[in-house]
Write a protein that holds these residues in place. Structure first.
Motif, PDB file in Angstrom:
ATOM      1  N   PRO A 179      -6.066  -9.340   9.045  1.00  0.00           N
ATOM      2  CA  PRO A 179      -6.284  -9.875   7.687  1.00  0.00           C
ATOM      3  C   PRO A 179      -5.416  -9.125   6.676  1.00  0.00           C
ATOM      4  CG  PRO A 179      -8.373  -9.422   8.769  1.00  0.00           C
ATOM      5  CD  PRO A 179      -7.297  -8.851   9.651  1.00  0.00           C
ATOM      6  N   LYS A 180      -5.225  -9.732   5.524  1.00  0.00           N
ATOM      7  CA  LYS A 180      -4.412  -9.134   4.474  1.00  0.00           C
ATOM      8  C   LYS A 180      -4.905  -7.718   4.152  1.00  0.00           C
ATOM      9  CE  LYS A 180      -3.019  -9.881  -0.278  1.00  0.00           C
ATOM     10  NZ  LYS A 180      -3.158 -10.702  -1.456  1.00  0.00           N
ATOM     11  N   LEU A 181      -3.958  -6.788   3.988  1.00  0.00           N
ATOM     12  CA  LEU A 181      -4.311  -5.409   3.654  1.00  0.00           C
ATOM     13  C   LEU A 181      -4.819  -5.334   2.217  1.00  0.00           C
ATOM     14  CD1 LEU A 181      -1.242  -3.418   5.059  1.00  0.00           C
ATOM     15  CD2 LEU A 181      -3.503  -3.630   6.083  1.00  0.00           C
ATOM     16  N   THR A 182      -5.841  -4.532   2.010  1.00  0.00           N
ATOM     17  CA  THR A 182      -6.302  -4.257   0.652  1.00  0.00           C
ATOM     18  C   THR A 182      -5.336  -3.251   0.018  1.00  0.00           C
ATOM     19  OG1 THR A 182      -7.674  -2.369   1.295  1.00  0.00           O
ATOM     20  CG2 THR A 182      -8.712  -4.570   1.364  1.00  0.00           C
ATOM     21  N   GLN A 183      -5.463  -3.046  -1.282  1.00  0.00           N
ATOM     22  CA  GLN A 183      -4.631  -2.050  -1.967  1.00  0.00           C
ATOM     23  C   GLN A 183      -4.845  -0.656  -1.356  1.00  0.00           C
ATOM     24  OE1 GLN A 183      -2.345  -2.524  -4.423  1.00  0.00           O
ATOM     25  NE2 GLN A 183      -2.686  -4.724  -4.448  1.00  0.00           N
ATOM     26  N   ALA A 184      -6.096  -0.327  -1.031  1.00  0.00           N
ATOM     27  CA  ALA A 184      -6.410   0.983  -0.450  1.00  0.00           C
ATOM     28  C   ALA A 184      -5.793   1.127   0.946  1.00  0.00           C
ATOM     29  CB  ALA A 184      -7.918   1.190  -0.386  1.00  0.00           C
TER      30      ALA A 184
ATOM     31  N   GLN B  64       1.313   4.841  -4.955  1.00  0.00           N
ATOM     32  CA  GLN B  64       1.104   3.893  -6.059  1.00  0.00           C
ATOM     33  C   GLN B  64       2.429   3.359  -6.605  1.00  0.00           C
ATOM     34  OE1 GLN B  64      -1.835   2.556  -6.833  1.00  0.00           O
ATOM     35  NE2 GLN B  64      -2.565   3.782  -5.116  1.00  0.00           N
ATOM     36  N   ASP B  65       3.500   4.151  -6.512  1.00  0.00           N
ATOM     37  CA  ASP B  65       4.817   3.666  -6.934  1.00  0.00           C
ATOM     38  C   ASP B  65       5.265   2.505  -6.053  1.00  0.00           C
ATOM     39  OD1 ASP B  65       4.844   5.655  -8.853  1.00  0.00           O
ATOM     40  OD2 ASP B  65       6.143   6.992  -7.691  1.00  0.00           O
TER      41      ASP B  65
ATOM     42  N   LEU C 246      -3.134  -0.532   2.092  1.00  0.00           N
ATOM     43  CA  LEU C 246      -1.688  -0.424   1.901  1.00  0.00           C
ATOM     44  C   LEU C 246      -1.319   0.989   1.473  1.00  0.00           C
ATOM     45  CD1 LEU C 246       1.174  -1.486   1.679  1.00  0.00           C
ATOM     46  CD2 LEU C 246       0.590  -2.418  -0.576  1.00  0.00           C
ATOM     47  N   ALA C 247      -2.091   1.558   0.557  1.00  0.00           N
ATOM     48  CA  ALA C 247      -1.824   2.924   0.106  1.00  0.00           C
ATOM     49  C   ALA C 247      -1.885   3.907   1.271  1.00  0.00           C
ATOM     50  CB  ALA C 247      -2.818   3.322  -0.984  1.00  0.00           C
ATOM     51  N   LYS C 248      -2.854   3.735   2.176  1.00  0.00           N
ATOM     52  CA  LYS C 248      -2.960   4.625   3.348  1.00  0.00           C
ATOM     53  C   LYS C 248      -1.723   4.515   4.242  1.00  0.00           C
ATOM     54  CE  LYS C 248      -6.988   6.675   3.141  1.00  0.00           C
ATOM     55  NZ  LYS C 248      -7.082   8.116   3.012  1.00  0.00           N
ATOM     56  N   GLN C 249      -1.246   3.301   4.450  1.00  0.00           N
ATOM     57  CA  GLN C 249      -0.052   3.109   5.278  1.00  0.00           C
ATOM     58  C   GLN C 249       1.166   3.778   4.631  1.00  0.00           C
ATOM     59  OE1 GLN C 249       0.026   1.738   8.354  1.00  0.00           O
ATOM     60  NE2 GLN C 249      -2.183   1.513   8.173  1.00  0.00           N
ATOM     61  N   VAL C 250       1.306   3.602   3.332  1.00  0.00           N
ATOM     62  CA  VAL C 250       2.439   4.195   2.623  1.00  0.00           C
ATOM     63  C   VAL C 250       2.306   5.714   2.581  1.00  0.00           C
ATOM     64  CG1 VAL C 250       3.642   4.333   0.402  1.00  0.00           C
ATOM     65  CG2 VAL C 250       2.874   2.106   1.276  1.00  0.00           C
ATOM     66  N   GLU C 251       1.103   6.224   2.392  1.00  0.00           N
ATOM     67  CA  GLU C 251       0.895   7.676   2.416  1.00  0.00           C
ATOM     68  C   GLU C 251       1.304   8.263   3.761  1.00  0.00           C
ATOM     69  OE1 GLU C 251      -3.214   8.069   1.319  1.00  0.00           O
ATOM     70  OE2 GLU C 251      -2.809   7.570  -0.772  1.00  0.00           O
ATOM     71  N   TYR C 252       1.019   7.534   4.837  1.00  0.00           N
ATOM     72  CA  TYR C 252       1.431   7.990   6.170  1.00  0.00           C
ATOM     73  C   TYR C 252       2.952   8.070   6.255  1.00  0.00           C
ATOM     74  CZ  TYR C 252       2.017   8.131  11.226  1.00  0.00           C
ATOM     75  OH  TYR C 252       2.392   8.493  12.500  1.00  0.00           O
ATOM     76  N   MET C 253       3.625   7.039   5.719  1.00  0.00           N
ATOM     77  CA  MET C 253       5.089   7.048   5.728  1.00  0.00           C
ATOM     78  C   MET C 253       5.621   8.239   4.938  1.00  0.00           C
ATOM     79  SD  MET C 253       5.825   2.925   5.318  1.00  0.00           S
ATOM     80  CE  MET C 253       7.005   3.232   4.090  1.00  0.00           C
TER      81      MET C 253
END
Length: 114
Positions: free
Chosen positions: A7-12, A75-76, A14-21
């Motif tokens: 299912p579509k990622l929530t903002q939270a 968040q950026d 998505l933030a976790k995935q980006v934080e991992y990156m």
């Protein structure tokens, strides 16, 4: 693409995935593609030559701005994803991560579908 069956990622999420990156020092980048060029609909992968890596159509999407080298805040990235949605409505949008040491794309996931 990774996560595209979920299912579509929530903002939270998505933030976790980006934080991992970011934690792995991978530079986030946002890409988009219109539905007609985003995927192979009814087609299949084609081989370039024997012993060659597989080539598949429609793997190159348009980059939204430049990669976010030196990004330290998820968040950026979310802000730029939202801008991409506004600037290019009706497109697929994905976030990819580049490893500047190995010079390869390390992660890619679709975060918005038309």
């Amino acid at each position: 693409e990774t996560l595209s069956f979920l299912p579509k990622l929530t903002q939270a999420e998505l933030a976790k995935q980006v934080e991992y990156m970011i934690a792995n020092r991978w530079s986030p980048c946002i890409e988009f593609a219109y539905p007609g060029s985003a995927t192979i609909l009814g087609g299949s992968a084609t081989t370039v030559g024997q012993g060659e890596p597989m080539y598949y159509d429609n793997r190159y999407w348009t980059m939204y701005k430049l990669p976010m080298f030196g990004c330290t805040n998820a968040q950026d990235v979310i802000y730029e994803v939202e801008n991409c949605k506004k600037d290019f409505p009706g497109t697929f949008i994905r976030v990819i991560g580049f490893d500047n040491i190995r010079q390869v794309q390390t992660v890619s996931f679709i975060i918005s579908k038309p």
